[in-house]
Design a protein around this motif. Structure first.
Motif, short mmCIF file in Angstrom:
data_model
loop_
_atom_site.label_atom_id
_atom_site.label_comp_id
_atom_site.label_asym_id
_atom_site.label_seq_id
_atom_site.Cartn_x
_atom_site.Cartn_y
_atom_site.Cartn_z
N PHE A 1 0.96 -1.10 0.13
CA PHE A 1 0.14 0.01 0.04
C PHE A 1 0.96 1.16 -0.05
CE2 PHE A 1 -2.77 -2.96 2.61
CZ PHE A 1 -3.70 -2.89 1.66
N ASN B 1 -0.45 -7.14 16.22
CA ASN B 1 -1.16 -5.87 15.23
C ASN B 1 -0.18 -5.32 14.12
OD1 ASN B 1 -2.25 -5.00 18.49
ND2 ASN B 1 -3.66 -5.68 17.05
N GLY B 2 -0.90 -5.07 13.10
CA GLY B 2 -0.22 -4.66 11.95
C GLY B 2 0.63 -5.77 11.24
N GLN C 1 -13.17 -8.16 9.75
CA GLN C 1 -12.94 -7.69 11.08
C GLN C 1 -13.90 -6.46 11.21
OE1 GLN C 1 -8.74 -6.52 11.79
NE2 GLN C 1 -9.25 -6.42 14.24
N GLY D 1 -0.21 -7.87 9.39
CA GLY D 1 -1.01 -7.95 7.83
C GLY D 1 -1.75 -9.29 7.73
N LYS D 2 -2.24 -9.60 8.72
CA LYS D 2 -3.47 -10.58 8.87
C LYS D 2 -4.66 -10.30 8.04
CE LYS D 2 -3.69 -10.48 13.16
NZ LYS D 2 -2.90 -9.59 13.65
N SER D 3 -5.36 -9.10 8.48
CA SER D 3 -6.54 -8.69 7.60
C SER D 3 -6.25 -8.27 6.25
CB SER D 3 -6.94 -7.17 8.12
OG SER D 3 -7.40 -7.61 9.70
N THR D 4 -5.06 -7.89 5.94
CA THR D 4 -4.50 -7.50 4.67
C THR D 4 -4.47 -8.91 3.78
OG1 THR D 4 -3.41 -5.84 5.18
CG2 THR D 4 -2.74 -6.38 2.94
N HIS E 1 -6.26 -13.15 18.24
CA HIS E 1 -5.07 -12.84 19.19
C HIS E 1 -5.34 -13.64 20.41
CE1 HIS E 1 -3.53 -9.55 17.05
NE2 HIS E 1 -4.77 -9.08 16.58
N1 LIG Z 1 -5.97 -0.01 2.76
C1 LIG Z 1 -4.94 0.16 3.20
N2 LIG Z 1 -4.16 1.23 2.91
C2 LIG Z 1 -2.85 1.48 3.33
N3 LIG Z 1 -2.13 0.70 4.38
C3 LIG Z 1 -2.77 -0.58 4.79
C4 LIG Z 1 -4.27 -0.94 4.37
N4 LIG Z 1 -4.80 -1.72 4.98
C5 LIG Z 1 -3.77 -2.18 5.85
N5 LIG Z 1 -2.63 -1.40 5.70
C6 LIG Z 1 -1.41 -1.53 6.55
O1 LIG Z 1 -0.91 -2.84 6.22
C7 LIG Z 1 -0.44 -3.18 7.55
C8 LIG Z 1 -0.92 -4.30 8.13
O2 LIG Z 1 -2.46 -4.26 8.50
P1 LIG Z 1 -3.53 -5.32 8.93
O3 LIG Z 1 -4.72 -4.46 9.01
O4 LIG Z 1 -3.42 -6.34 7.90
O5 LIG Z 1 -3.11 -5.86 10.06
P2 LIG Z 1 -3.51 -6.69 11.09
O6 LIG Z 1 -2.56 -7.89 11.42
O7 LIG Z 1 -4.85 -7.33 10.61
O8 LIG Z 1 -3.63 -6.20 12.44
P3 LIG Z 1 -4.62 -6.30 13.49
O9 LIG Z 1 -4.25 -7.16 14.61
O10 LIG Z 1 -4.50 -4.92 14.45
O11 LIG Z 1 -5.95 -6.49 12.94
C9 LIG Z 1 -0.31 -1.97 8.47
O12 LIG Z 1 0.86 -1.28 8.64
C10 LIG Z 1 -1.65 -1.06 7.93
O13 LIG Z 1 -1.20 0.11 8.04
#
Ligand SMILES: Nc1ncnc2c1ncn2[C@@H]1O[C@H](COP(=O)(O)OP(=O)(O)OP(=O)(O)O)[C@@H](O)[C@H]1O
Ligand SMILES: [Mg+2]
Lengths: 429, 260
Positions: B16, B41-42, B88, B44-47, B202
């Motif tokens: 991104f 957190n962060g 989420q 990249g799981k949700s990504t 988590h």
């Molecule tokens: N749409 C987006 N645009 C820009 N950056 C993004 C976007 N979505 C996620 N990110 C970035 O990608 C990285 C991974 O985010 P992600 O949401 O996948 O984390 P996560 O593992 O799901 O965290 P959590 O446990 O808090 O849900 C983070 O640094 C976030 O800022």
């Protein structure tokens, strides 16, 4: 195996001991069931007030107030001639407001509808009257011009990503300029009384039977759809409305329908303009609340992201909604031209744009998207035109009319904002 | 474990702007298996979930579905394959009622375009009953439900399309004890039906309770895949935090690979 364990455990925990085995769990103790009869309505009404779901109640109260005030000033206000005039006059602005409801449901705005309505009347007049084209063909082309203008707005909004208010503001200027260009140097084209557009507001079904038959058909259709829907619900085993409820609503609709029919027949008969406007409201209401297309419009107004993830083609819905707004603006423009029997340079200017948006909002359509019905357009425009006509009878000047309409609009959006606050605290944002 | 995985990611990367959210990620999920995806957190799981679901198409790498390479560029692509996702950030339309949300985007119709509200309501009740889900009414807008109720509606919604893979992004994060147990029951029921489940959480207790394998993401990259039965909680946590990138974690991931 864990399945059996948990479900039986839950059975013991939640269900009353006497609950029959295998009974459909349709009846949750906390289910919001409406009681039968008048008592049910009263409790339901109280619950809605508490939860801030006022819907159309404020505007209906407002209409009663307006009628009472103007009648006390001039007993002719509720005379058949005046009521017919109000109902015919509201069709033009009301149709434009109907298109605005679609756009507001997305949480967007269309500022171009006034100019588009003027353009449509100019295109029709030039094609049909100056160039002698077939009237129906000219009418279709005029309506198509509105849809095309809407498609262009929709394209720039949905595909290019320009905010809707900016695109349609550009449209407001552009289509107004195009209208002046189309009209040419003369500036005014009169519409003769044998012309189809003249008849939009000029034609009345003078046969007394017409109004009564239409009222009867409307009541029967309403009852039949409600009744058969209920039967399908019962057959499918899902909660259905009590029949008394359907009867009560049908009686209410019958009173309104036949009441208006009687009034029409005391004057010139059933106006074509009212038939077209109400007919289109029935159709658009059906489209919005009963079809997949309408469901997509509402879902976009609720959450664009949820819609996208549900596989809804956001771009297509947005573009078509702006096309619908353009189409209704064009149609409304023809009605307004019919009213003054001319297409002129002033068409679509002045308060028209603001009045149509105000009508949708006063009627109860939320500015924030996702809540509203096309019937709101009728209620809202009824308020606006009643005030205009009522003040007109009193000889009040146009500036004051404008100020009063503005105050009513402010009152409505204040109610909308307060309602939303109440809804948030009642968990219904 | 035999056969081809239902879903396999190979060398998936996603960027991104300035953020490299995913780097060269591998992941395999088989039918009848619950894979937990964990990470800080962060991480990249949700990504990762959104790339599988077609919300954010991948920049590099390969997605294989039942052994075949596929491209998932839109949510519809994932839906057609048989991937159902509970995000989420839930993605329900607040102004539409429960029935409408359950069937959003795949309404049951009559005459092609008219909503069959009666049939949708009947099936909604049936579905919610079969999952032992209780809500005040299926005809009230989502806005008037509690967070937990919305969560179970979102999960129920994912079950409607008869998916082969269900992805749950932190489904229990906002839930009470009873509702958490319900969701975990639900996950086990999905596995019993032969579905593949990707569960993001988590909560180590939840992971240990229902997952077969745990895949760890750290700073957007793989940091080991562990067998839940043979791995201690401490080892998994070490992989998540990266505190001990040592023989223990390497050994654990090796044994996990061997057992496959
Ligand atoms: N749409 C987006 N645009 C820009 N950056 C993004 C976007 N979505 C996620 N990110 C970035 O990608 C990285 C991974 O985010 P992600 O949401 O996948 O984390 P996560 O593992 O799901 O965290 P959590 O446990 O808090 O849900 C983070 O640094 C976030 O800022
Ligand atoms: Mg996340």
């Amino acid at each position: 195996m864990s399945i059996d364990k948990t479900s039986s455990a839950r059975h013991a925990a939640v269900d009353a001991p006497g609950a029959a085995e295998g009974a459909v769990a349709a009846v949750d103790p906390r289910l919001l069931v409406q009681q039968e009869g008048i008592a049910g309505y009263v409790t339901e009404f109280k619950r809605k007030i508490k939860a801030g779901e006022l819907g159309s109640i404020p505007v209906i109260v407002g209409l009663i107030l307006i009628a009472a005030i103007f009648t006390s000033l001039n007993s002719n206000f509720l005379g058949p001639g005046n009521i017919t005039n109000i109902l015919v006059q509201m069709a033009g602005t009301g149709l434009i407001a109907t298109g605005i409801v679609f756009v507001l449901l997305l949480g967007e705005i269309d500022l171009s509808v006034g100019s588009v309505s003027g353009l449509s009347s100019a295109i029709f007049a030039v094609l049909a009257i100056t160039h002698g084209m077939n009237n129906i063909l000219a009418l279709v082309l005029a309506l198509a011009s509105g849809a095309v203008a809407g498609a262009i707005h929709g394209f720039f909004f949905a595909r290019v990503g320009v905010p809707a208010f900016a695109v349609t503001l550009a449209g407001l200027l552009f289509w107004n300029g195009l209208m002046l260009q189309v009209l040419g140097p003369d500036g005014t084209i009169n519409i003769p009384s044998d012309n189809v557009v003249y008849k939009l507001e000029g034609y009345y079904f003078s046969d007394v039977a017409a109004a009564y038959i239409l009222a009867l058909v409307a009541v029967v259709i309403y009852f039949w759809t409600a009744f058969s829907q209920n039967r399908r619900r019962q057959q499918a085993g899902v909660p259905a409305r009590p029949v008394s409820d359907i009867l009560m609503r049908t009686v209410l609709i019958a009173i309104v329908a036949f009441g208006v029919a009687i009034i029409f027949n005391q004057y010139k008969g059933l106006p074509l303009a009212v038939v077209i406007f109400v007919g289109l409201l029935v159709i658009t209401d059906f489209v919005l609340r009963r079809t997949t297309y309408g469901r997509k419009v509402f879902s976009l107004g609720g959450s664009v992201e949820a819609s996208r993830r549900a596989g809804i083609n956001v771009t297509v819905i947005r573009i078509t909604v702006f096309m619908i707004a353009g189409f209704f603006a064009a149609l409304g423009g023809l009605f307004l031209a019919s009213q003054i029997a001319a297409a002129n340079q002033g068409a679509g200017a002045g308060n028209l744009l603001m009045n149509s948006i105000a009508a949708a909002v006063i009627g109860g359509t939320s500015l924030f998207g996702g809540r509203g019905r096309t019937w709101n357009a009728l209620l809202g425009v009824l308020v606006i035109i009643s005030i205009q006509v009522g003040l007109g009878i009193q000889g009040v000047a146009a500036p004051i009319v404008s100020m009063v309409t503005g105050a009513v609009l402010l009152a409505t959006v204040v109610i909308d904002a307060i309602t939303r606050k109440t809804q948030r605290s009642a968990g219904r944002a | 474990m035999t056969a081809t995985p239902v879903l396999a990611l190979r060398g998936v990367s996603k960027r991104f702007g300035a953020v490299q959210a995913l780097t060269d990620v591998d992941l395999e999920i088989h039918a009848g298996e619950v894979v937990a995806l964990v990470g800080d957190n962060g991480a990249g799981k949700s990504t990762l979930v959104k790339t599988i679901a077609g919300v954010h198409p991948i920049d590099e790498g390969v997605i294989e579905w039942q052994g075949r390479q596929v491209s998932v560029n839109r949510p519809q692509d994932a839906q057609h394959l048989g991937i159902a996702t509970v995000y989420q950030d839930l993605a329900l339309a607040d102004n539409i009622d429960v029935v409408g949300n359950l069937f959003l985007g795949r309404e049951i119709r009559r005459y092609g375009i008219v909503l069959n509200e009666v049939e949708m309501e009947r099936r909604s009740r049936e579905l919610l009953d079969s999952l032992s889900i209780r809500i005040p009414s299926v005809r009230i807008p989502i806005a008037s439900l509690s967070g937990g109720q919305r969560q179970v509606v979102a999960i129920a919604r994912s079950m409607l399309g008869e998916p082969k893979l269900v992805i749950l992004d932190e489904p229990t994060a906002a839930l009470g004890v009873e509702q958490t147990a319900q969701v975990l029951d639900l996950v086990e029921r999905l596995r019993a039906r032969g579905l593949a489940v990707l569960l993001i959480s988590h909560n180590m207790a939840d992971v240990k309770a229902v997952a077969d394998r745990v895949a760890v993401l750290r700073l957007g990259g793989n940091n080991g895949v562990f067998d839940v039965r043979t791995t201690s909680q401490e080892e998994i946590i070490a992989a998540i935090t990266g505190a001990t990138d040592n023989a223990v974690t390497r050994r654990a991931s090796r044994t996990a690979e061997v057992q496959k």
